[in-house]
Design a protein around this motif. Structure first.
Motif, mmCIF file in Angstrom:
data_model
loop_
_atom_site.group_PDB
_atom_site.id
_atom_site.type_symbol
_atom_site.label_atom_id
_atom_site.label_comp_id
_atom_site.label_asym_id
_atom_site.label_seq_id
_atom_site.Cartn_x
_atom_site.Cartn_y
_atom_site.Cartn_z
ATOM 1 N N THR A 177 -5.068 13.733 9.391
ATOM 2 C CA THR A 177 -4.661 14.894 8.580
ATOM 3 C C THR A 177 -4.447 16.117 9.463
ATOM 4 O O THR A 177 -3.471 16.863 9.298
ATOM 5 C CB THR A 177 -5.731 15.200 7.502
ATOM 6 O OG1 THR A 177 -5.930 14.033 6.706
ATOM 7 C CG2 THR A 177 -5.313 16.356 6.620
ATOM 8 N N LYS A 178 -5.351 16.334 10.406
ATOM 9 C CA LYS A 178 -5.250 17.475 11.327
ATOM 10 C C LYS A 178 -3.976 17.389 12.170
ATOM 11 O O LYS A 178 -3.244 18.370 12.335
ATOM 12 C CB LYS A 178 -6.488 17.502 12.229
ATOM 13 C CG LYS A 178 -6.515 18.631 13.254
ATOM 14 C CD LYS A 178 -7.849 18.620 14.003
ATOM 15 C CE LYS A 178 -7.897 19.664 15.100
ATOM 16 N NZ LYS A 178 -7.070 19.331 16.253
ATOM 17 N N LYS A 181 -0.882 18.115 10.120
ATOM 18 C CA LYS A 181 -0.733 19.563 9.883
ATOM 19 C C LYS A 181 -0.155 20.252 11.109
ATOM 20 O O LYS A 181 0.733 21.108 11.013
ATOM 21 C CB LYS A 181 -2.089 20.164 9.523
ATOM 22 C CG LYS A 181 -1.996 21.633 9.205
ATOM 23 C CD LYS A 181 -3.267 22.158 8.592
ATOM 24 C CE LYS A 181 -3.069 23.614 8.344
ATOM 25 N NZ LYS A 181 -3.871 24.193 7.326
ATOM 26 N N GLU A 184 3.466 19.497 11.430
ATOM 27 C CA GLU A 184 4.239 20.284 10.472
ATOM 28 C C GLU A 184 4.458 21.697 11.009
ATOM 29 O O GLU A 184 5.558 22.247 10.923
ATOM 30 C CB GLU A 184 3.513 20.341 9.123
ATOM 31 C CG GLU A 184 4.277 21.141 8.082
ATOM 32 C CD GLU A 184 3.462 21.478 6.846
ATOM 33 O OE1 GLU A 184 4.074 21.919 5.857
ATOM 34 O OE2 GLU A 184 2.221 21.324 6.878
ATOM 35 N N GLU A 185 3.411 22.278 11.585
ATOM 36 C CA GLU A 185 3.510 23.630 12.143
ATOM 37 C C GLU A 185 4.494 23.686 13.311
ATOM 38 O O GLU A 185 5.140 24.704 13.546
ATOM 39 C CB GLU A 185 2.128 24.114 12.589
ATOM 40 C CG GLU A 185 1.193 24.408 11.421
ATOM 41 C CD GLU A 185 -0.255 24.615 11.843
ATOM 42 O OE1 GLU A 185 -0.555 24.457 13.049
ATOM 43 O OE2 GLU A 185 -1.088 24.929 10.965
#
Length: 203
Positions: A177-178, A181, A184-185
């Motif tokens: 998950t990290k 993220k 995505e950034e």
């Protein structure tokens, strides 16, 4: 065979082969493939052929489609050509005909050709059809080894949930998950939905 532009509403080329030998169809398909997915690059005195998609992988996909399809069913082999991928869809019943082992060898060859690519081919074999998705080769993104692992699982043309990603990585869900993220950034992936309905795809 259909070559699309920016979306499926824009058709740049459409070719239908009927009443021709399998060998002729095979060779014509390769010619069209080369027009869109190969080019030459000149560096100094050298001229180098660049393949956006490995020709050997496309040959394998077309050969499998032609050899293993059902010829007494009025359904066509479809080759859909996009900027970022090729989809080869063939009517077939491998399980009934007992060709699973032969087709599996073809899948292995295609996977080997993409071994060093960030994006991997996708295969969907059902009782009625076979679909092979050959992505454009990608190898120059600035990703960590863990990010490369996740990137290789994701697709541009299909959203995937955490449940479809987690089993194929060597670390836990919280780290996955990290990393998603962070990707995505960086603008590498797209995230849609929230909570359990969150899904991910390559930009």
């Amino acid at each position: 065979m259909v070559r699309f532009g920016e979306n499926i509403s824009i058709i740049q080329k459409r070719v239908t082969f009927e009443n021709r030998s399998i060998l002729e169809v095979y060779e014509k398909a390769i010619e069209i493939f080369r027009d869109y997915y190969q080019y030459e690059e000149i560096k100094g005195a050298d001229r180098k052929k660049i393949e956006k998609i490995p020709e050997a992988a496309f040959r394998e996909a077309i050969a499998n489609g032609l050899i293993h399809r059902i010829w007494d069913v009025e359904s066509q082999i479809r080759v859909l050509m996009f900027e970022d991928r090729i989809e080869v869809v063939s009517p077939g019943v491998f399980y009934r005909l007992g060709f699973v082992e032969i087709f599996g060898t073809g899948i292995m060859r295609i996977r080997q050709l993409y071994e060093k690519s960030l994006r991997k081919p996708e295969f969907e074999v059902s009782e009625n059809a076979i679909q092979i998705v050959l992505p454009v080769w990608e190898s120059n993104l600035d990703l960590t080894e863990d990010e490369k692992m996740i990137y290789g699982i994701l697709s541009k043309n299909r959203l995937k949930s955490m449940g479809e990603i987690a089993p194929y990585v060597s670390f836990g869900r919280s780290k996955t998950t990290k990393l998603l993220k962070e990707m995505e950034e960086k603008g590498i992936i797209t995230v849609e939905g929230k909570g359990r309905n969150t899904k991910y795809s390559i930009k």
